[in-house]
Design a protein around this motif. Structure first.
Motif, short mmCIF file in Angstrom:
data_model
loop_
_atom_site.label_atom_id
_atom_site.label_comp_id
_atom_site.label_asym_id
_atom_site.label_seq_id
_atom_site.Cartn_x
_atom_site.Cartn_y
_atom_site.Cartn_z
N VAL A 1 2.42 -3.47 -9.92
CA VAL A 1 1.75 -4.63 -9.31
C VAL A 1 1.60 -4.43 -7.81
O VAL A 1 0.57 -4.78 -7.22
N VAL A 2 2.63 -3.87 -7.17
CA VAL A 2 2.55 -3.62 -5.73
C VAL A 2 1.43 -2.64 -5.40
O VAL A 2 0.72 -2.78 -4.38
N PRO B 1 -3.12 -3.09 -2.63
CA PRO B 1 -4.01 -2.39 -1.69
C PRO B 1 -5.43 -2.23 -2.21
O PRO B 1 -6.39 -2.28 -1.43
N MET B 2 -5.59 -2.06 -3.52
CA MET B 2 -6.92 -1.94 -4.08
C MET B 2 -7.71 -3.24 -3.94
O MET B 2 -8.92 -3.24 -3.63
N MET B 3 -7.02 -4.36 -4.13
CA MET B 3 -7.68 -5.66 -3.95
C MET B 3 -8.03 -5.89 -2.48
O MET B 3 -9.10 -6.43 -2.17
N ILE C 1 -8.80 6.76 3.59
CA ILE C 1 -8.14 8.03 3.26
C ILE C 1 -6.68 8.01 3.68
O ILE C 1 -5.79 8.45 2.94
N LEU C 2 -6.43 7.48 4.89
CA LEU C 2 -5.05 7.40 5.37
C LEU C 2 -4.21 6.50 4.47
O LEU C 2 -3.07 6.83 4.12
N GLY C 3 -4.77 5.37 4.10
CA GLY C 3 -4.02 4.46 3.23
C GLY C 3 -3.76 5.04 1.86
O GLY C 3 -2.66 4.91 1.31
N TYR C 4 -4.76 5.72 1.30
CA TYR C 4 -4.58 6.34 -0.01
C TYR C 4 -3.50 7.43 0.03
O TYR C 4 -2.67 7.54 -0.89
#
Length: 206
Positions: A143-144, A148-150, A163-166
Motif C-alpha cells: 500500500v505504501v 507515489p504512483m497516485m 526517474i529519481l523517485g523511481y
C-alpha cells in the motif's frame, strides 16, 4: 535454740532450688537476626526461558518469505529506469522476471492477490501470528508503494524527478525485500521502519 540444718553445696547448686534460681538467673534468650535469602540469579531464569523458546517451523518460514514477493512483484516497475541504465543490476532479478511478467499479464492480479493474502492469511486464526504479521506487513508495504504512483498521476512531475523517485523507491523496495526475506528464512520476525508498527496495530485490532 533450734539450729538450721546445714545445706550441702550440691543441694545449693541444684537447678530446681529456688535459692539457686534467685542467685543464678538464667541468661536472657539471644535474639538472632534473620537475613533474607538471596534471590535466584536472573541469568538462570533468562537462560531457561531462552532455551525453552521453540524454533519457527519450516512451513511458517516459507509462507512468511513468500508474502514479501507480493510487494516486490507490484513494485518491480519502479526499477525500469535503474535497471535499463545499469543492466548489470538486473542480473539477480533475471530468474524472477518471467514470473513478474506472467503475474502482470493476469487481469486484476494485484487486486485478487491482496484480498487473498488478507482474508486467507491475515484474518485466518488457524495461521500462526508470525505468518499473519509478515503477511500483513507485506500488504502494508504494498500500500505504501502505491501512494507515489497516485501522487505522480495527480502532480505530474518532470521526467528527472520521476526517474529519481523511481530509483529511490526501487532501492528501498529491494532493501526491504532482502531484509525481510533473510529474517523469514532464519525464523526471525523482520520489523520494517514505521510499517511494522502499523501492521502490529492492525493485527491487534483484527
Amino acid at each position: 535454740m533450734a539450729t538450721l540444718p546445714l545445706l550441702r553445696p550440691s543441694v545449693l547448686r541444684h537447678p530446681n532450688n529456688p535459692l539457686h534460681r534467685k542467685l543464678h538467673p538464667p541468661p536472657p534468650h539471644s535474639t538472632h537476626l534473620k537475613f533474607p535469602q538471596p534471590s535466584k540469579p536472573i541469568t538462570s531464569t533468562m537462560s531457561v526461558s531462552a532455551s525453552s523458546k521453540t524454533p519457527t517451523p519450516a512451513a511458517d518460514r516459507l509462507m512468511s518469505a513468500a508474502s514479501y514477493c507480493f510487494p516486490l512483484f507490484n513494485g518491480f516497475q519502479y526499477g525500469r529506469f535503474l535497471l535499463s541504465e545499469y543492466p548489470i543490476l538486473a542480473t539477480p532479478f533475471k530468474p524472477i522476471i518471467p514470473v513478474v511478467s506472467a503475474y502482470h499479464s493476469i487481469p486484476y492480479a494485484s487486486f485478487i492477490s491482496f484480498f487473498a493474502f488478507y482474508l486467507g492469511i491475515v484474518r485466518n486464526p488457524s495461521v500462526s501470528r508470525h505468518v499473519r504479521f509478515n503477511a500483513l506487513q507485506a500488504l502494508v508495504l504494498d500500500v505504501v508503494l502505491v501512494v507515489p504512483m497516485m501522487v505522480q498521476q495527480i502532480l505530474s512531475p518532470g521526467l528527472n524527478l520521476t526517474i529519481l523517485g523511481y530509483n529511490c523507491l526501487f532501492v528501498f523496495l529491494v532493501a526491504c525485500f532482502a531484509y525481510a526475506l533473510g529474517c523469514s528464512v532464519l525464523g526471525k520476525t523482520p520489523y520494517l521502519p514505521f510499517i511494522a508498527e502499523a501492521a502490529s496495530r492492525q493485527l491487534d485490532y483484527s
